[in-house]
Write a protein that holds these residues in place. Sequence first.
Motif, mmCIF file in Angstrom:
data_model
loop_
_atom_site.group_PDB
_atom_site.id
_atom_site.type_symbol
_atom_site.label_atom_id
_atom_site.label_comp_id
_atom_site.label_asym_id
_atom_site.label_seq_id
_atom_site.Cartn_x
_atom_site.Cartn_y
_atom_site.Cartn_z
ATOM 1 N N ILE A 1 -2.683 -4.045 -12.046
ATOM 2 C CA ILE A 1 -2.456 -4.347 -10.631
ATOM 3 C C ILE A 1 -3.408 -5.481 -10.284
ATOM 4 C CG2 ILE A 1 -2.411 -3.454 -8.289
ATOM 5 C CD1 ILE A 1 -2.058 -0.680 -9.551
ATOM 6 N N MET B 1 2.012 1.541 -3.612
ATOM 7 C CA MET B 1 0.905 1.888 -4.517
ATOM 8 C C MET B 1 0.502 3.355 -4.369
ATOM 9 S SD MET B 1 -0.095 -0.466 -6.565
ATOM 10 C CE MET B 1 1.603 -0.891 -6.813
ATOM 11 N N ALA B 2 0.560 3.860 -3.141
ATOM 12 C CA ALA B 2 0.187 5.264 -2.932
ATOM 13 C C ALA B 2 1.092 6.188 -3.738
ATOM 14 C CB ALA B 2 0.263 5.602 -1.445
ATOM 15 N N PHE C 1 3.034 5.054 -6.530
ATOM 16 C CA PHE C 1 2.973 4.655 -7.937
ATOM 17 C C PHE C 1 1.701 5.172 -8.621
ATOM 18 C CE2 PHE C 1 1.544 1.550 -11.133
ATOM 19 C CZ PHE C 1 2.595 1.626 -12.023
ATOM 20 N N LEU C 2 0.574 5.000 -7.973
ATOM 21 C CA LEU C 2 -0.698 5.371 -8.608
ATOM 22 C C LEU C 2 -0.798 6.876 -8.825
ATOM 23 C CD1 LEU C 2 -3.070 3.023 -6.584
ATOM 24 C CD2 LEU C 2 -2.316 2.726 -8.940
ATOM 25 N N ASN C 3 -0.062 7.631 -8.037
ATOM 26 C CA ASN C 3 -0.128 9.091 -8.165
ATOM 27 C C ASN C 3 0.947 9.664 -9.077
ATOM 28 O OD1 ASN C 3 -2.371 10.192 -6.405
ATOM 29 N ND2 ASN C 3 -1.397 8.784 -4.977
ATOM 30 N N LEU C 4 1.737 8.793 -9.678
ATOM 31 C CA LEU C 4 2.708 9.279 -10.666
ATOM 32 C C LEU C 4 1.987 9.720 -11.931
ATOM 33 C CD1 LEU C 4 5.539 6.569 -10.559
ATOM 34 C CD2 LEU C 4 5.672 8.914 -9.713
ATOM 35 N N HIS D 1 0.821 -1.210 0.000
ATOM 36 C CA HIS D 1 0.000 0.000 0.000
ATOM 37 C C HIS D 1 0.858 1.264 0.000
ATOM 38 C CE1 HIS D 1 -3.341 -2.720 0.689
ATOM 39 N NE2 HIS D 1 -4.120 -1.728 0.311
#
Lengths: 55, 153
Positions: free
Chosen positions: B39, B20-21, B23-26, B17
């Motif tokens: 994912i 992901m926090a 990576f997803l906001n890149l 998590h």
Amino acid sequence: MFTAFTQQHCDALLSIRANETKLGQQVLLANPKLNLAENAQLAANAARVWHHSHC
Amino acid sequence: MSARANFGRGGASETLHACMAQFLNLQSNRFLHGNQCAIIGQISLTTQPDSTTSVDALRQATAELDQLVIDATSQLFQAGLEPIVIGGGHNNAYGLLMAIKAYTGLPVAAVNLDPHSDFRLREGRHSGNGFSYACSQWCVRPLPYFGAARAKK
């Protein structure tokens, strides 16, 4: 035990400034109703489609 | 769990998590577009060891987790995907290597970027002996590793 990473998980981790250009808005996420092999096959198919249309 | 089985500190299970926090906001870019990534999900034991679990039981649980990683990543290889395993201890290297060998039928040339070689004794599975177990099963060819820490005097 396999637990799908769903849209809900993804949304919870996206910042409030998220927009359509962030990876989190574009990545393919798992379908919790499907098992791992089925999700893997869906992801592979989606990757092939994306690759053919962009490469 | 696997780090505690190696007399280390736990907490690696929280990595997914945290990662992901970020990576997803890149921002998506021309080198990495979100549509290139899927994912899939999280692998975990049905019953999580707690703080009172013995080292022997933690090592047994790590071996059980190995099998889950092998089963899951094998299915991803079969589908033609290139899995990236995030989090857990470095014990997951063993599961990945075994899955690749099962899929290709060939030993794997692996690069290990780590302050530790993860070549400790095969004394029961933990985070520090993934490569020694993999080598014992002819799973890994001689491997280079980078970033090794100098032994303390």
